[in-house]
Scaffold this active site. Structure first.
Site, PDB file in Angstrom:
ATOM      1  NE  ARG A 106      -4.045  -2.011   0.349  1.00 17.52           N
ATOM      2  CZ  ARG A 106      -3.974  -3.286  -0.037  1.00 17.52           C
ATOM      3  NH1 ARG A 106      -2.884  -3.742  -0.631  1.00 17.52           N
ATOM      4  NH2 ARG A 106      -4.999  -4.094   0.144  1.00 17.52           N
ATOM      5  CB  SER A 121      -8.516  -1.842   4.265  1.00 17.32           C
ATOM      6  OG  SER A 121      -8.861  -3.118   3.808  1.00 17.32           O
ATOM      7  CD  GLU A 138      -4.735   2.028   2.275  1.00 19.89           C
ATOM      8  OE1 GLU A 138      -3.865   2.527   1.556  1.00 19.89           O
ATOM      9  OE2 GLU A 138      -5.923   1.933   1.942  1.00 19.89           O
TER      10      GLU A 138
END
Ligand code: EPU
Length: 344
Positions: free
Chosen positions: A172, A244, A340
């Protein structure tokens, strides 16, 4: 209110970004430009006022939490186009412009008969945003397929080609979250898709979904991924969310062993470097947050890693919920969760 700057740029003011972020929170852009061609980026670079404004680049708004109105110049990347651009003995090269919907592009590649991106089906957002966080799911990530991409460099005003290595992809993560964060915008991405395709069924849940399908095709794998995602993840068109909300934290072997003594059901995955990735969804679930809410900000009842807007939540409310969750996970497991999406 609109105000033409030159033939190709139309600046708008006080634009609501509610429909441009998948959390569906209200925030206004003081100055907004919708970019549909690279020429417009050049015009922007040559404009004495606009070129000096700090920027916020927006794709599908699916990895973003807005907690205030935006004084920066908001650039909404909306350039379109998809094409096969070349081939070699092992690959087919396909290119998509930044403003294309990611899932739309995946479907297009499958319709052309090219496998490779099927495990990444149904991920919200745009092609141009996908490399920033190196989208990943079901044992596959974007970095596995990126060949090259083009960025517009706001310093030189030129289009620059970057290789996969230049992008410094991680979990990520990429150079676009770091050195190039305020410097460049992705305008198109070229993918190298395999000519000799094999299904990637390393992710146990996906293999299980396909247990009754002999020799699955790329489209069948895509359908299985869509089925799993639809069961667990809320559709942002129905319930505001950004996928997420936390990364899965990585801990040392020693930390994992210590946690296992206390929590034998701990879900973890061994990494190549010997560390372990913990399932943040499991940690949050264990803290009792699944399905709970603070005001209009909630935790999804089928996947605790996803925060949702239950209707009319502000970005601040969602952030406050995230902070409470982080505190509880730190207290119970001694693990620090990292948010995130990009928080503005
Ligand atoms: N779990 C729970 N309770 C929950 C949620 C999960 O116990 O509320 C457990 C599950 O039972 C499972 C484990 O945690 O044993 C992992 O859950 P899951 O397979 O759903 O995957 P994840 O780790 O929660 C990651 C990615 C997703 C991606 C899936 C599938 C991150 C931060 N998330 O989720 O990516 O779709 O794996 O590959 O890496 C995203 O980044 O937005 C995203 C959705």
């Amino acid at each position: 209110m609109t105000e033409p700057v030159n033939a190709s740029l139309t600046v708008q003011h006080h634009v609501s970004l509610r429909s441009l972020n998948t959390f569906g929170v209200e925030a206004r852009a003081s100055t907004y430009l919708c970019i549909t061609s690279v020429d417009q980026l050049t015009a922007l670079h040559n404009d004495a006022v606009l070129s000096k404004m700090p920027r916020l680049i927006l794709g599908g708004g699916s990895n973003l939490l807005l907690t205030r109105d935006i004084d920066n110049l908001v650039l909404h990347m909306a350039n379109l186009g998809m094409a096969m651009v070349g081939e070699d003995s092992d690959h087919v090269f396909v290119q998509a412009q930044a403003g294309e919907s990611w899932h739309g592009f995946v479907e297009w590649t499958l319709a052309q008969g090219y496998g490779g991106l099927e495990n990444l089906s149904l991920i919200p957002g745009t092609v141009g945003a996908a490399p920033i966080q190196n989208i990943g799911a079901y044992g596959s990530e974007l970095a596995d397929y990126v060949h090259t991409l083009h960025v517009f460099d706001f310093v030189s005003g030129a289009i620059v080609e970057l290789s996969r290595e230049d992008c410094a992809f991680g979990y990520r993560d990429s150079v676009f979250k770091k050195a190039l964060r305020d410097r460049a915008v992705i305008v198109d991405v070229t993918f190298a898709l395999p000519r000799y395709w094999q299904p990637n069924l390393r992710y146990a849940e996906l293999a299980k979904e396909l247990i009754d399908v002999n020799d699955p095709s790329p489209s069948e794998v895509s359908a299985a991924v869509i089925a799993i995602r639809s069961r667990k993840l809320p559709d942002p068109a129905v319930i505001g969310n950004a996928g997420s909300f936390f990364k899965n934290p990585v801990v040392s072997d020693a930390k994992r062993s210590a946690l296992l003594l206390q929590f034998p059901d701990l879900v973890s995955y061994k990494q190549e470097d010997g560390n372990y990735k913990l399932a943040a969804g499991w940690l949050i679930d264990q803290c009792g947050w699944k399905g709970r809410a603070l005001g209009a900000a909630g935790v999804h009842d089928r996947q605790a890693l996803v925060l949702i807007n239950k209707g009319g939540a502000s970005g601040q409310e969602i952030l406050q919920l995230a902070e409470r969750i982080k505190e509880d996970v730190a207290l119970r497991f001694g693990v620090a969760l990292e948010i995130e999406p990009v928080v503005i």
